[in-house]
Enzyme design. Sequence first.
Site, PDB file in Angstrom:
ATOM      1  N   GLY A 289       0.812  -1.216   0.000  1.00 19.70           N
ATOM      2  CA  GLY A 289       0.000   0.000   0.000  1.00 19.70           C
ATOM      3  C   GLY A 289       0.840   1.258   0.000  1.00 19.70           C
ATOM      4  O   GLY A 289       1.928   1.308  -0.586  1.00 19.70           O
ATOM      5  N   SER A 290       0.343   2.249   0.719  1.00 19.58           N
ATOM      6  CA  SER A 290       0.886   3.612   0.588  1.00 19.58           C
ATOM      7  C   SER A 290       2.351   3.762   0.947  1.00 19.58           C
ATOM      8  O   SER A 290       2.962   4.761   0.569  1.00 19.58           O
ATOM      9  CB  SER A 290       0.070   4.565   1.441  1.00 19.58           C
ATOM     10  OG  SER A 290      -1.278   4.497   1.058  1.00 19.58           O
ATOM     11  N   VAL A 291       2.934   2.827   1.712  1.00 17.70           N
ATOM     12  CA  VAL A 291       4.363   2.994   1.999  1.00 17.70           C
ATOM     13  C   VAL A 291       5.157   3.019   0.689  1.00 17.70           C
ATOM     14  O   VAL A 291       6.222   3.595   0.616  1.00 17.70           O
ATOM     15  CB  VAL A 291       4.944   1.893   2.927  1.00 17.70           C
ATOM     16  CG1 VAL A 291       4.345   1.975   4.314  1.00 17.70           C
ATOM     17  CG2 VAL A 291       4.766   0.523   2.354  1.00 17.70           C
ATOM     18  N   PHE A 292       4.587   2.419  -0.348  1.00 17.74           N
ATOM     19  CA  PHE A 292       5.256   2.391  -1.645  1.00 17.74           C
ATOM     20  C   PHE A 292       5.359   3.770  -2.276  1.00 17.74           C
ATOM     21  O   PHE A 292       6.173   3.998  -3.159  1.00 17.74           O
ATOM     22  CB  PHE A 292       4.504   1.439  -2.595  1.00 17.74           C
ATOM     23  CG  PHE A 292       5.353   0.302  -3.059  1.00 17.74           C
ATOM     24  CD1 PHE A 292       5.692  -0.709  -2.181  1.00 17.74           C
ATOM     25  CD2 PHE A 292       5.829   0.248  -4.364  1.00 17.74           C
ATOM     26  CE1 PHE A 292       6.487  -1.760  -2.598  1.00 17.74           C
ATOM     27  CE2 PHE A 292       6.633  -0.790  -4.777  1.00 17.74           C
ATOM     28  CZ  PHE A 292       6.954  -1.790  -3.893  1.00 17.74           C
ATOM     29  N   LYS A 293       4.510   4.688  -1.808  1.00 17.61           N
ATOM     30  CA  LYS A 293       4.572   6.051  -2.344  1.00 17.61           C
ATOM     31  C   LYS A 293       5.944   6.657  -2.083  1.00 17.61           C
ATOM     32  O   LYS A 293       6.413   7.488  -2.857  1.00 17.61           O
ATOM     33  CB  LYS A 293       3.493   6.912  -1.704  1.00 17.61           C
ATOM     34  CG  LYS A 293       2.114   6.611  -2.262  1.00 17.61           C
ATOM     35  CD  LYS A 293       1.045   7.377  -1.526  1.00 17.61           C
ATOM     36  CE  LYS A 293      -0.313   6.815  -1.871  1.00 17.61           C
ATOM     37  NZ  LYS A 293      -1.296   7.056  -0.815  1.00 17.61           N
TER      38      LYS A 293
END
Lengths: 571, 116
Positions: A289-293
């Site tokens: 999820g958003s940690v990949f941002k």
Amino acid sequence: MKQTLKSRLTKTGSPSGMPDAVGREGQRSRAAIAICLFSFCFLVLAFRLTSLGMSEPEAAGWGVAAQAALTAGRPDILDRRGEVLATDIKTPSVYINPRQIVDVDDAVERLTSVLPDLDTEKLRQDMETNRAFVFVQREITPRQRAMIHQLGIPGLGFLEENRRVYPSAETTSHLLGLVNVDHEGISGIEKYIDGTGLSALRSAGFTGDRDQTPVQLALDLRVQHALRQELSDAMEMFTAKAASGVVMDVNSGEIVAMVSLPDFDPYQQEQALEDDRLNRITSGVYELGSVFKTFTFAMLLDSGLGDLNSQFDATQPIRIGSFTISDFHGENRVLSVPEAYTKSSNIAAARMALAVGIDGHQEFLRRIGMFDRLRTELPESAAPLLPRNWARISTMTIAYGHGISVTPLQAVTAASAMVNGGFHIPPTFLPRSPLEARELSRAVIQPETSNQMRYLLRLNAEEGTGRRANVDGYRVGGKTGTAEKIVDGRYDSTRKLNTFMGAFPMDDPQYAFIITIDEPHGIAANGGGSTAGFNAVPTAGRVIARIAPMLGVTPSFDDRNISAGAILASF
Amino acid sequence: MFRFINLAAIAITLIAAIVLFRVKYEATDFAGEVAKLRTGIASERAQINVLKAEWNFLNEPRRIQRLADQYLDLQNMDAHQIVTFQELSARLGRQESIRVERSSDEFTGSINTPEQ
């Protein structure tokens, strides 16, 4: 000798009379034969004595050979501070040689007086067989051994067997792995040790003594314990299905702690095979999820196509066919890069990835190690799951962490590279110096981009979704991720994998971490939210508050003026 | 003359035999002692190892924490509890020069009080 004897006899012999001479001749030859014979016998004896004297006393019989096989030792495993994580303990086992048993009834009776749990029928049968070796009981106590020895039963003996013990049990079970009954490593570091030549040594019979150099790990047992305890508390508090965490030294790549719950008891090996108890850090792949941002933003900044002042339009959701990308914390306006990061905007992340393009996106992810199976000393590893056809939509969803599954260890390794000046360092479970690490590393982003990422991560912990991890004094920075899990091919909004990934202290990053909590539930105490900010983040905060002092991270308080009198109040 | 040499030879042989006999038995005794000591050392080592393992069991952080929670009134350390030497001198309120040196992993500090 013969020659001299003959000549002497000839000299002293009488020169007179033939019959006499003939008789003497016969005596002489008989004497010569006897001398020869005796000399030969003595020579043989002397030779045999010498050869016996030269030879080493032979190790007697099967008992000793069996002993050697059983005591094959393994090196101790130590943590980075020298605490013993695994060691061998010799435990006696008692056996009988039925052929030497004189009085079966008497032996059975006396043995059961010391070992009352023995099956008398079976014991009796064993004693009446014609074999030379039967175990009566394995792993008895030294006290029992002494008592049995006192019984003085003929045909009874003891063997010392090595048992592998793990003083910290569950705390280190995933990392250390297991050994089988033959004392061979079958998983974890134990298997790695076998791979480094121990098995070759063993087959050559060199492992009997226990003077083997211990294997030291990079793990810090105190940190490991603190991490495990906080994770298990969090699992209980949020009634979560699982939790995991890893702490990595960003400059050396050393794994200082690694926990995956539920874990297993190393003394109940069958537990280790249960699916639920796999090591989530190295062998589980997840859409994070958003940690990949974090990686998407780094890619944008590193490519030079955008900088911290760039603006991204997040006024409306992006629609592609039947698929819509929208924001959880919908702002519906144009966001700057730092805003997009702290608001965790999916739309902005998707636009950034599109700006870089599919090829650039793939190239960047490959560079930071997301495409390859990450191998460490641990035999357990998992390959990432990538989209089969990488379309525009893939790039857009992967920008915010969906459509690609990686191991948490891969993520934390990449996170280290984001903050340590841009060096991707392969993680290790063995001690390694920053210098050695530098030689193994690859520069994946520019130092300037790394600085900007530190700023973004720190900003997010100060005023974004990571606020609850902002431990006073340790300048934590990090990014949250709340990923809906795929259940039967669809995203299920009730099942989430929550993640917090970051590093500390942000002004000079030393440790990177990732904390995941699987399917947590909201609790009233913190507002009932079930996104990562409510569970993974405060858990990470508690972990950092505990481990940072252990790791020797110097606290500093930006708001605290050192020369001012006000600080005296805090002593 | 020959008789004397023979007697001497016999005497030497006897003495040599006796000495050899004793040395041999002594050596056997020593060998036995060495073996005994070796066994003793091995069993002491095994014992030490057992004790070490037990020590590690007893010092296992999880156990210590459980005991500490139960019997002690200790809390987790807070970052505010860690101060630098500079802050110490502020607290002391005097103008001592404080020096901190680091050699490998050891920190050493010294406080020089100026002459009054």
